[in-house]
Design a protein around this motif. Structure first.
Motif, PDB file in Angstrom:
ATOM      1  N   ALA A 185       0.828  -1.208   0.000  1.00 18.45           N
ATOM      2  CA  ALA A 185       0.000   0.000   0.000  1.00 18.45           C
ATOM      3  C   ALA A 185       0.858   1.252   0.000  1.00 18.45           C
ATOM      4  O   ALA A 185       0.582   2.214  -0.733  1.00 18.45           O
ATOM      5  CB  ALA A 185      -0.940  -0.002   1.204  1.00 18.45           C
ATOM      6  N   THR A 195       1.455   4.286  -2.712  1.00 22.44           N
ATOM      7  CA  THR A 195       1.308   5.675  -2.266  1.00 22.44           C
ATOM      8  C   THR A 195       2.470   6.524  -2.756  1.00 22.44           C
ATOM      9  O   THR A 195       2.275   7.623  -3.284  1.00 22.44           O
ATOM     10  CB  THR A 195       1.228   5.725  -0.727  1.00 22.44           C
ATOM     11  N   ILE A 218      -5.164  10.037  -3.134  1.00 20.05           N
ATOM     12  CA  ILE A 218      -5.101   9.063  -2.045  1.00 20.05           C
ATOM     13  C   ILE A 218      -5.896   9.594  -0.855  1.00 20.05           C
ATOM     14  O   ILE A 218      -5.688  10.720  -0.412  1.00 20.05           O
ATOM     15  CB  ILE A 218      -3.644   8.811  -1.624  1.00 20.05           C
ATOM     16  N   SER A 259      -3.817   5.499   3.519  1.00 13.47           N
ATOM     17  CA  SER A 259      -2.855   4.406   3.386  1.00 13.47           C
ATOM     18  C   SER A 259      -2.621   3.839   4.778  1.00 13.47           C
ATOM     19  O   SER A 259      -2.448   4.598   5.740  1.00 13.47           O
ATOM     20  CB  SER A 259      -1.520   4.900   2.809  1.00 13.47           C
ATOM     21  N   LEU A 310      -5.168   0.566   0.897  1.00  7.04           N
ATOM     22  CA  LEU A 310      -4.989   1.799   0.129  1.00  7.04           C
ATOM     23  C   LEU A 310      -6.340   2.234  -0.411  1.00  7.04           C
ATOM     24  O   LEU A 310      -6.979   1.505  -1.172  1.00  7.04           O
ATOM     25  CB  LEU A 310      -4.013   1.581  -1.026  1.00  7.04           C
ATOM     26  N   THR A 333      -8.447   5.129  -2.564  1.00  8.41           N
ATOM     27  CA  THR A 333      -8.260   6.207  -3.537  1.00  8.41           C
ATOM     28  C   THR A 333      -9.615   6.693  -4.038  1.00  8.41           C
ATOM     29  O   THR A 333     -10.575   5.924  -4.149  1.00  8.41           O
ATOM     30  CB  THR A 333      -7.416   5.742  -4.741  1.00  8.41           C
TER      31      THR A 333
END
Length: 261
Positions: free
Chosen positions: A98, A102, A118, A121, A135, A137
């Motif tokens: 993750a 990022t 993002i 994370s 993660l 988004t």
């Protein structure tokens, strides 16, 4: 400008420090920060949604949370050989998948490209080895090229703009092996948005066979077979933008063998 420094960093240590946790939340997402303050397990359990894609160690989910929707990559662990690559042999060096994504996303954004934003994370590690990670988004505000051009032919200007964009990314030191029409979006303002950086890495000098593999992935991705007549100009534009124009004959040879042409 990278937004990583402005993220809220929420470290956690489990009992006897057997498990270490690191969580970063976008500063405008107070709802996620409130959940993250309860620890990694709260994020893992409460952020659940329909699975859009999966393999043995990774899932992509569609999350609806507090009236907003986003995508969540859930990493269920990592093989030891890949963990060693992640930490020691491939850049950016990280403890979790993750956080590698990022760093790749934020590098792309800092260079003026258009990856997703993002939101969160998070990682849980043991002695530096990834146990689980997350993660989140935001959706890209556009449509994938594979959908737009599933039937109609893609304009040559747009196709070569994709090649030039990917080449500039490579020239900047970022290798994207999973190029695909389903991972490339046409955004407002005619920008090209990018998705899926799981296998991406910082690599100033990828090999010719690596580039041929990435290009083959593009032409074998959904709707990519419609573009096979344009393999040569796409490849030449890509390599020229990457400042590797002299590699064109050998990369094209490898690529055409992969495509069976």
């Amino acid at each position: 400008m990278s937004i990583l420094p402005s993220f809220s960093l929420i470290p956690h240590h489990a009992t006897m420090k057997v498990l270490d946790q690191k969580i970063q939340v976008h500063p405008e997402r107070e709802d996620l920060a409130a959940l993250a303050s309860q620890g990694f397990e709260a994020l893992w359990k409460d952020l659940q949604g329909p699975v859009l894609d999966r393999n043995r160690l990774r899932r992509v989910e569609y999350i609806e949370w507090k009236g907003e929707a986003f995508y969540l990559k859930r990493f269920l662990g990592i093989q030891w050989k890949n963990a060693l690559k992640l930490r020691f042999f491939e850049k950016p060096h990280c403890q979790s998948q993750a956080f590698r994504e990022t760093l790749v996303i934020e590098r792309l954004r800092s260079l003026g490209f258009h990856p997703p934003s993002i939101l969160l994370s998070a990682e849980e590690t043991k002695l530096g080895h990834e146990q689980r990670s997350l993660l989140a988004t935001a959706p890209l505000p556009g449509r994938p090229l594979s959908e737009i051009y599933a039937e109609a032919p893609m304009p040559m200007e747009l196709l070569l703009r994709c090649a030039e964009t990917f080449g500039r990314i490579l020239r900047s030191g970022i290798y994207l092996p999973d190029l695909g029409l389903d991972h490339c979006f046409l955004l407002r303002g005619d920008h090209l948005g990018l998705l899926d950086f799981h296998n991406a890495r910082f690599s100033p000098a990828p090999r010719q066979r690596d580039l041929a593999r990435a290009l083959a992935h593009w032409f074998k991705s959904p709707s990519g077979s419609h573009l096979w007549d344009h393999v040569v100009p796409f490849t030449e534009t890509y390599l020229r933008a990457a400042e590797r124009a002299d590699w064109a004959p050998k990369v094209l040879y490898r690529l055409q063998r992969r495509l069976g042409s």
